[in-house]
Design a protein around this motif. Structure first.
Motif, PDB file in Angstrom:
ATOM      1  N   SER A 109      39.242  23.593  28.291  1.00 16.15           N
ATOM      2  CA  SER A 109      39.007  25.045  28.174  1.00 16.15           C
ATOM      3  C   SER A 109      37.964  25.496  29.199  1.00 16.15           C
ATOM      4  CB  SER A 109      38.527  25.376  26.751  1.00 16.15           C
ATOM      5  OG  SER A 109      37.294  24.740  26.491  1.00 16.15           O
ATOM      6  N   THR A 110      37.002  24.635  29.566  1.00 15.23           N
ATOM      7  CA  THR A 110      36.013  25.029  30.572  1.00 15.23           C
ATOM      8  C   THR A 110      36.708  25.328  31.891  1.00 15.23           C
ATOM      9  OG1 THR A 110      34.465  23.494  29.537  1.00 15.23           O
ATOM     10  CG2 THR A 110      33.845  24.401  31.684  1.00 15.23           C
ATOM     11  N   ASN A 111      37.530  24.378  32.338  1.00 20.54           N
ATOM     12  CA  ASN A 111      38.243  24.551  33.593  1.00 20.54           C
ATOM     13  C   ASN A 111      39.161  25.778  33.510  1.00 20.54           C
ATOM     14  OD1 ASN A 111      39.220  23.916  36.205  1.00 20.54           O
ATOM     15  ND2 ASN A 111      41.040  23.027  35.261  1.00 20.54           N
ATOM     16  N   GLU A 112      39.795  25.931  32.319  1.00 23.98           N
ATOM     17  CA  GLU A 112      40.726  27.054  32.091  1.00 23.98           C
ATOM     18  C   GLU A 112      39.990  28.374  32.285  1.00 23.98           C
ATOM     19  OE1 GLU A 112      42.644  26.581  28.358  1.00 23.98           O
ATOM     20  OE2 GLU A 112      43.587  28.561  28.421  1.00 23.98           O
ATOM     21  N   LEU A 113      38.767  28.493  31.743  1.00 18.85           N
ATOM     22  CA  LEU A 113      38.013  29.742  31.863  1.00 18.85           C
ATOM     23  C   LEU A 113      37.528  29.945  33.300  1.00 18.85           C
ATOM     24  CD1 LEU A 113      36.037  29.795  28.488  1.00 18.85           C
ATOM     25  CD2 LEU A 113      37.899  31.313  29.192  1.00 18.85           C
ATOM     26  N   GLU A 114      37.265  28.835  34.016  1.00 21.21           N
ATOM     27  CA  GLU A 114      36.882  28.948  35.427  1.00 21.21           C
ATOM     28  C   GLU A 114      38.053  29.510  36.236  1.00 21.21           C
ATOM     29  OE1 GLU A 114      34.093  28.910  36.927  1.00 21.21           O
ATOM     30  OE2 GLU A 114      35.154  29.344  38.816  1.00 21.21           O
ATOM     31  N   GLU A 115      39.269  29.046  35.879  1.00 22.36           N
ATOM     32  CA  GLU A 115      40.463  29.556  36.569  1.00 22.36           C
ATOM     33  C   GLU A 115      40.648  31.042  36.271  1.00 22.36           C
ATOM     34  OE1 GLU A 115      43.480  26.852  35.119  1.00 22.36           O
ATOM     35  OE2 GLU A 115      43.372  25.664  36.964  1.00 22.36           O
ATOM     36  N   CYS A 116      40.334  31.470  35.034  1.00 25.16           N
ATOM     37  CA  CYS A 116      40.430  32.891  34.671  1.00 25.16           C
ATOM     38  C   CYS A 116      39.443  33.711  35.500  1.00 25.16           C
ATOM     39  CB  CYS A 116      40.138  33.083  33.186  1.00 25.16           C
ATOM     40  SG  CYS A 116      41.414  32.392  32.094  1.00 25.16           S
ATOM     41  N   HIS A 117      38.239  33.186  35.687  1.00 21.56           N
ATOM     42  CA  HIS A 117      37.225  33.904  36.474  1.00 21.56           C
ATOM     43  C   HIS A 117      37.669  34.064  37.925  1.00 21.56           C
ATOM     44  CE1 HIS A 117      33.060  34.164  38.384  1.00 21.56           C
ATOM     45  NE2 HIS A 117      33.151  35.234  37.621  1.00 21.56           N
ATOM     46  N   GLN A 118      38.266  33.004  38.448  1.00 17.11           N
ATOM     47  CA  GLN A 118      38.807  33.051  39.816  1.00 17.11           C
ATOM     48  C   GLN A 118      39.927  34.080  39.924  1.00 17.11           C
ATOM     49  OE1 GLN A 118      38.433  31.709  42.853  1.00 17.11           O
ATOM     50  NE2 GLN A 118      40.455  32.307  43.653  1.00 17.11           N
ATOM     51  N   LEU A 135      42.377  39.785  41.028  1.00 21.95           N
ATOM     52  CA  LEU A 135      42.821  41.080  40.496  1.00 21.95           C
ATOM     53  C   LEU A 135      41.932  42.205  41.020  1.00 21.95           C
ATOM     54  CD1 LEU A 135      43.509  40.135  36.756  1.00 21.95           C
ATOM     55  CD2 LEU A 135      45.223  40.547  38.525  1.00 21.95           C
ATOM     56  N   GLU A 136      40.614  41.990  40.980  1.00 20.50           N
ATOM     57  CA  GLU A 136      39.650  43.031  41.360  1.00 20.50           C
ATOM     58  C   GLU A 136      39.748  43.410  42.830  1.00 20.50           C
ATOM     59  OE1 GLU A 136      36.202  40.859  40.181  1.00 20.50           O
ATOM     60  OE2 GLU A 136      35.878  42.078  38.378  1.00 20.50           O
ATOM     61  N   THR A 137      40.139  42.442  43.682  1.00 21.66           N
ATOM     62  CA  THR A 137      40.178  42.688  45.130  1.00 21.66           C
ATOM     63  C   THR A 137      41.565  43.093  45.614  1.00 21.66           C
ATOM     64  OG1 THR A 137      40.503  40.309  45.472  1.00 21.66           O
ATOM     65  CG2 THR A 137      38.245  41.142  45.610  1.00 21.66           C
ATOM     66  N   HIS A 138      42.554  43.133  44.718  1.00 21.03           N
ATOM     67  CA  HIS A 138      43.909  43.553  45.078  1.00 21.03           C
ATOM     68  C   HIS A 138      43.863  45.020  45.499  1.00 21.03           C
ATOM     69  CE1 HIS A 138      48.188  44.463  44.744  1.00 21.03           C
ATOM     70  NE2 HIS A 138      48.454  43.190  44.566  1.00 21.03           N
ATOM     71  N   GLN A 139      44.660  45.396  46.514  1.00 27.48           N
ATOM     72  CA  GLN A 139      44.603  46.759  47.038  1.00 27.48           C
ATOM     73  C   GLN A 139      45.047  47.802  46.007  1.00 27.48           C
ATOM     74  OE1 GLN A 139      47.118  47.426  50.462  1.00 27.48           O
ATOM     75  NE2 GLN A 139      49.017  47.205  49.305  1.00 27.48           N
ATOM     76  N   LEU A 180      39.599  49.263  37.839  1.00 30.81           N
ATOM     77  CA  LEU A 180      38.305  48.613  38.107  1.00 30.81           C
ATOM     78  C   LEU A 180      37.227  49.011  37.109  1.00 30.81           C
ATOM     79  CD1 LEU A 180      38.230  48.876  41.999  1.00 30.81           C
ATOM     80  CD2 LEU A 180      38.812  46.882  40.587  1.00 30.81           C
ATOM     81  N   GLN A 181      37.308  50.243  36.603  1.00 28.29           N
ATOM     82  CA  GLN A 181      36.304  50.751  35.671  1.00 28.29           C
ATOM     83  C   GLN A 181      37.004  51.352  34.449  1.00 28.29           C
ATOM     84  OE1 GLN A 181      33.011  50.394  36.024  1.00 28.29           O
ATOM     85  NE2 GLN A 181      33.498  49.224  37.881  1.00 28.29           N
ATOM     86  N   PRO A 182      36.297  51.488  33.316  1.00 23.91           N
ATOM     87  CA  PRO A 182      36.915  52.111  32.140  1.00 23.91           C
ATOM     88  C   PRO A 182      37.405  53.525  32.460  1.00 23.91           C
ATOM     89  CG  PRO A 182      34.839  51.088  31.535  1.00 23.91           C
ATOM     90  CD  PRO A 182      34.924  51.039  33.035  1.00 23.91           C
ATOM     91  N   VAL A 183      38.557  53.902  31.897  1.00 21.21           N
ATOM     92  CA  VAL A 183      39.045  55.271  32.045  1.00 21.21           C
ATOM     93  C   VAL A 183      38.017  56.196  31.393  1.00 21.21           C
ATOM     94  CG1 VAL A 183      40.875  56.893  31.438  1.00 21.21           C
ATOM     95  CG2 VAL A 183      41.459  54.552  32.107  1.00 21.21           C
ATOM     96  N   PHE A 191      39.108  45.974  34.212  1.00 24.21           N
ATOM     97  CA  PHE A 191      38.668  44.721  34.834  1.00 24.21           C
ATOM     98  C   PHE A 191      37.150  44.507  34.710  1.00 24.21           C
ATOM     99  CE2 PHE A 191      42.835  44.230  35.748  1.00 24.21           C
ATOM    100  CZ  PHE A 191      43.344  44.571  36.995  1.00 24.21           C
ATOM    101  N   SER A 192      36.351  45.584  34.763  1.00 22.71           N
ATOM    102  CA  SER A 192      34.896  45.389  34.665  1.00 22.71           C
ATOM    103  C   SER A 192      34.505  44.931  33.262  1.00 22.71           C
ATOM    104  CB  SER A 192      34.153  46.683  35.025  1.00 22.71           C
ATOM    105  OG  SER A 192      34.271  47.655  33.986  1.00 22.71           O
TER     106      SER A 192
END
Ligand SMILES: Cc1ncccc1N[C@H]1CCCS(=O)(=O)C1
Length: 105
Positions: free
Chosen positions: A2-11, A16-20, A26-29, A47-48
């Motif tokens: 699960s540690t590695n799994e959560l690291e993959e989620c962070h990556q 997602l955040e840098t996708h055009q 990016l922020q709450p509506v 995403f934030s």
């Protein structure tokens, strides 16, 4: 594990955040300026907020992370027309996420 799994989620969140086409998510509506959103969308997510939850260790596994990402896109489909700018961005971002999530499995 699960540690590695959560690291993959962070990556993946970074991707997602840098996708055009991420700009609507990016922020709450803003519930004060978007008419109807507060009433129609029962569980807002963005995403934030997901990043904060990762940092605060609020996900015990990748499943909770995946559910929140899907909530972002499900909220988008509920509120926005498919052919609107935000609706189109939501479909593109969901397709991108689904592919990367499947590659992680
Ligand atoms: C995802 C979403 N669904 C419905 C309405 C609005 C949004 N997103 C907004 C977020 C702030 C910037 S914006 O105002 O251009 C778009």
């Amino acid at each position: 594990g699960s540690t590695n799994e959560l690291e993959e989620c962070h990556q993946l969140l970074g991707e997602l955040e840098t996708h055009q086409d991420a700009w609507p998510f990016l922020q709450p509506v803003n519930l004060k300026t978007v008419p109807g959103y507060k009433k129609i969308v029962k569980k807002p997510m963005d995403f934030s907020t997901i990043r904060e939850k990762i940092i605060n260790k609020q996900y015990s596994s990748g499943e909770g992370f995946k559910d929140d990402v899907n909530l972002v896109f499900d909220n988008c489909e509920r509120f926005n027309e498919d052919n609107s700018e935000i609706g189109k961005a939501g479909h593109i971002m969901r397709t991108f996420f689904d592919k990367r999530w499947t590659e992680l499995l």
